[in-house]
Design an enzyme around this catalytic site. Structure first.
Site, PDB file in Angstrom:
ATOM      1  N   PHE A 106       0.862  -1.144  -0.034  1.00 36.09           N
ATOM      2  CA  PHE A 106       0.147   0.067   0.123  1.00 36.09           C
ATOM      3  C   PHE A 106       0.832   1.239   0.013  1.00 36.09           C
ATOM      4  CE2 PHE A 106      -3.520  -2.672   1.753  1.00 36.09           C
ATOM      5  CZ  PHE A 106      -4.217  -2.620   0.851  1.00 36.09           C
ATOM      6  N   SER A 156      -0.969  -3.495  13.354  1.00 32.47           N
ATOM      7  CA  SER A 156      -0.805  -4.735  14.071  1.00 32.47           C
ATOM      8  C   SER A 156      -0.972  -4.842  15.451  1.00 32.47           C
ATOM      9  CB  SER A 156       0.544  -5.288  13.927  1.00 32.47           C
ATOM     10  OG  SER A 156       0.693  -5.509  12.361  1.00 32.47           O
ATOM     11  N   THR A 185      -5.915  -6.622   2.338  1.00 38.74           N
ATOM     12  CA  THR A 185      -4.478  -6.375   1.945  1.00 38.74           C
ATOM     13  C   THR A 185      -4.454  -6.769   0.447  1.00 38.74           C
ATOM     14  OG1 THR A 185      -4.050  -6.818   4.383  1.00 38.74           O
ATOM     15  CG2 THR A 185      -2.018  -6.608   2.645  1.00 38.74           C
ATOM     16  N   TYR A 211       5.026   4.439  41.368  1.00 36.68           N
ATOM     17  CA  TYR A 211       6.057   5.457  40.997  1.00 36.68           C
ATOM     18  C   TYR A 211       5.164   6.226  39.746  1.00 36.68           C
ATOM     19  CZ  TYR A 211       7.537   1.536  38.170  1.00 36.68           C
ATOM     20  OH  TYR A 211       7.708   0.318  37.562  1.00 36.68           O
ATOM     21  N   GLY A 256       5.851   3.773  27.590  1.00 37.04           N
ATOM     22  CA  GLY A 256       6.467   4.881  26.777  1.00 37.04           C
ATOM     23  C   GLY A 256       5.410   5.358  25.564  1.00 37.04           C
TER      24      GLY A 256
HETATM   25  C1  LIG Z   1      -5.637  -4.747   5.939  1.00 34.72           C
HETATM   26  C2  LIG Z   1      -4.448  -4.338   6.816  1.00 34.72           C
HETATM   27  N1  LIG Z   1      -4.365  -4.474   7.999  1.00 34.72           N
HETATM   28  C3  LIG Z   1      -3.210  -4.525   8.892  1.00 34.72           C
HETATM   29  C4  LIG Z   1      -2.235  -4.047   8.127  1.00 34.72           C
HETATM   30  C5  LIG Z   1      -0.773  -4.183   9.313  1.00 34.72           C
HETATM   31  O1  LIG Z   1      -0.371  -2.446   8.959  1.00 34.72           O
HETATM   32  P1  LIG Z   1       0.756  -2.281  10.126  1.00 34.72           P
HETATM   33  O2  LIG Z   1       2.043  -2.397   9.105  1.00 34.72           O
HETATM   34  O3  LIG Z   1       0.306  -0.824  10.461  1.00 34.72           O
HETATM   35  O4  LIG Z   1       0.929  -3.234  11.329  1.00 34.72           O
HETATM   36  C6  LIG Z   1      -1.974  -4.094   6.873  1.00 34.72           C
HETATM   37  C7  LIG Z   1      -0.485  -3.702   6.130  1.00 34.72           C
HETATM   38  O5  LIG Z   1      -0.674  -3.488   4.961  1.00 34.72           O
HETATM   39  C8  LIG Z   1      -3.322  -4.201   6.231  1.00 34.72           C
HETATM   40  O6  LIG Z   1      -3.184  -4.023   4.894  1.00 34.72           O
END
Ligand SMILES: Cc1ncc(COP(=O)(O)O)c(C=O)c1O
Length: 489
Positions: A96, A157, A254, A340, A360
């Site tokens: 993408f 992810s 994807t 803390y 963080g």
């Molecule tokens: C539909 C979809 N979900 C999740 C992801 C994962 O993205 P990231 O790299 O931000 O974890 C992708 C990556 O191309 C994706 O196409």
């Protein structure tokens, strides 16, 4: 990064680079970035380096003494730049495609300078409150419900992992506190289509669901999850002793950018009391185009939804937006406050460390806010609309040429296609031919296209998502593809 001044000596009197030195090299770096963005044609989009070549050009040991910036910046140009895959190049048409826009780059620079770690409201009041506001603007731009509140994660992810952990906690099985083992718990199962991104299965691995705990559901002729098959799978699993708990639907898969039927999937989730997470990492951005709003139909019923501004909203890597109908559900899954980190503000503020696995928290909201303001809702819509148009045009050229074949519908800005020369009949030979074609195209260094498998068949991808990709780029890509195909004989 040419220098027109006498190099400053490496030995610095102060603890850090002096303001003068910073100003001098800062200007130089900004000039370099401006040139880099203005002249992508000076660089190959896919570098001509071999594995190990960059590493071999780097000293094996760290410098004992500090070095002058001139030498460091020279090596950046001589050693690092030749090994860059140019994601910000208009000819980047792989995976993408995305953009680090000017305002986003400036935002990143300021983020590094102020270096806020917004783990607590107290350690980053502006970062915390800007995150909430910028994500709410984005929510409005996409037409998502008022109830949705967002947090920024690094990637889709991790957003999906956070959503799956929240869904796991919502079962009431107290897995975050008690763990999965030794209590005779039913095995958890979640569902996604066979076209879902691997990050869903990976979230299952990390959340302790295991790969066996993710069941993939078949898709229809247009690669969309079959909700009837989903319902059958849930019933079958429940009868076999599994505990179904979550469904992940995808808006813009994807491989083919198919759109799962979210309204029907939401019905199934409602009937069975399952968490609905929507992966709109790529496709969600299209909803900022008013006539594309429909792509998020049904998503107002989701429990969580992820959209990646670093994919198609022109924000530099990395920035993923995770929306939740009930943000407290995420908090319940993750919040853990050691002594803390207690602060006097208590529950009156949001502490971003409570909304994911990391403590963080980078000040990512700044680049998002600056990018949203710079382009505005209409500016985003017109740019994305143009990407959609270019994809439709390319698809039409493929359709009009009998030597080429389109491999999937084009709901967004990705086109899947292959070359189908007369006389090549076997599928295996077509796969091999198209792989060679891809390699030949990428060897030009002018454009970069990638591939996937569609129902097992090798398919080329042409993904439009970079702001500098225009009609001339796509026409040139089409010419390169046809020349490369002719060259293969
Ligand atoms: C539909 C979809 N979900 C999740 C992801 C994962 O993205 P990231 O790299 O931000 O974890 C992708 C990556 O191309 C994706 O196409």
């Amino acid at each position: 990064l040419s220098t027109e001044h006498e190099p400053l000596p490496p030995a610095r009197p102060g603890p850090d680079m002096s303001p003068d030195e910073f100003r001098r090299y800062g200007h130089q770096v900004v000039d370099w970035i401006a040139e880099f963005l203005a002249h992508p044609e000076r660089h190959r989009v896919l570098p001509a380096v071999r594995p190990g070549e960059v590493s071999a050009a780097l000293p094996a040991s760290p410098p004992a003494e500090g070095e002058a910036m001139d030498g460091i910046l020279r090596d950046f140009e001589d050693v690092i730049v030749p090994g860059l895959t140019q994601w910000n190049h208009p000819g980047f048409l792989a995976y993408f495609a995305n953009t680090a826009s000017g305002p986003g780059i400036l935002g990143e620079m300021l983020t590094a300078a102020v270096n806020n770690n917004a783990m607590l409201w107290r350690t980053g009041p502006s970062a915390t409150e800007l995150e909430d506001r910028a994500l709410d603007w984005m929510r409005q731009m996409m037409g998502l419900p008022d109830a949705f509140r967002g947090t920024i994660q690094d990637t889709a992810s991790i957003s999906t992992l956070v959503a799956v952990c929240a869904a796991r906690e919502a079962t009431g099985l107290q897995i975050r506190d008690e763990g999965l083992g030794g209590r005779g718990l039913p095995r958890l199962r979640m569902y996604c289509s066979e076209e879902a991104h691997s990050s869903v299965e990976r979230a299952g691995i990390v959340a302790g669901i295991g790969r066996a705990g993710t069941r993939t559901i078949p898709t229809d002729a247009e690669f969309r999850m079959d909700p009837a098959a989903l319902e059958r799978a849930i019933a079958e699993d429940a009868a076999a002793g599994w505990k179904p708990f979550c469904v992940v639907a995808t808006v813009g898969t994807t491989s083919t950018t198919s759109i799962d039927p979210v309204p029907a999937i939401a019905d199934v989730c409602e009937r069975h009391g399952l968490w609905l997470h929507v992966d709109a990492a790529y496709g969600g951005a299209a909803a900022v185009v008013p006539e594309m709003r429909g792509v998020l139909e049904g998503c107002e019923r989701a429990d969580t939804l992820v959209v990646n501004p670093h994919k198609w909203l022109f924000v530099p890597m990395d920035l993923s937006a995770l929306y939740a109908r009930d943000p407290q559900a995420i908090r319940r899954a993750f919040s853990l406050v050691p002594a803390y980190l207690h602060t006097a503000e208590g529950a009156s503020v949001t502490n971003l460390m409570d909304y994911g696995p990391a403590l963080g928290k980078r000040f990512r909201a700044l680049k998002l806010w600056m990018t949203l303001r710079y382009f505005g809702a209409r500016g985003f819509a017109s740019r994305i609309r143009e990407h959609l148009r270019l994809a439709r045009d390319f698809a039409a050229w493929i359709d009009a040429d009998p030597a080429w074949e389109r491999m999937a519908p084009v709901p967004f800005s990705l086109v899947l296609y292959r070359h189908r020369p007369a006389g090549v009949a076997s599928e295996a030979a077509l796969d091999a031919h198209n792989e060679r074609l891809m390699d030949a195209v990428n060897a030009t260094g002018e454009v970069f296209v990638s591939h996937t498998r569609v129902r097992g068949r090798f398919a080329l991808r042409l993904a439009i998502g970079n702001l500098r990709t225009d009609e001339a780029t796509i026409r040139r890509a089409w010419q390169i593809l046809r020349e490369a195909a002719a060259g293969l004989g």
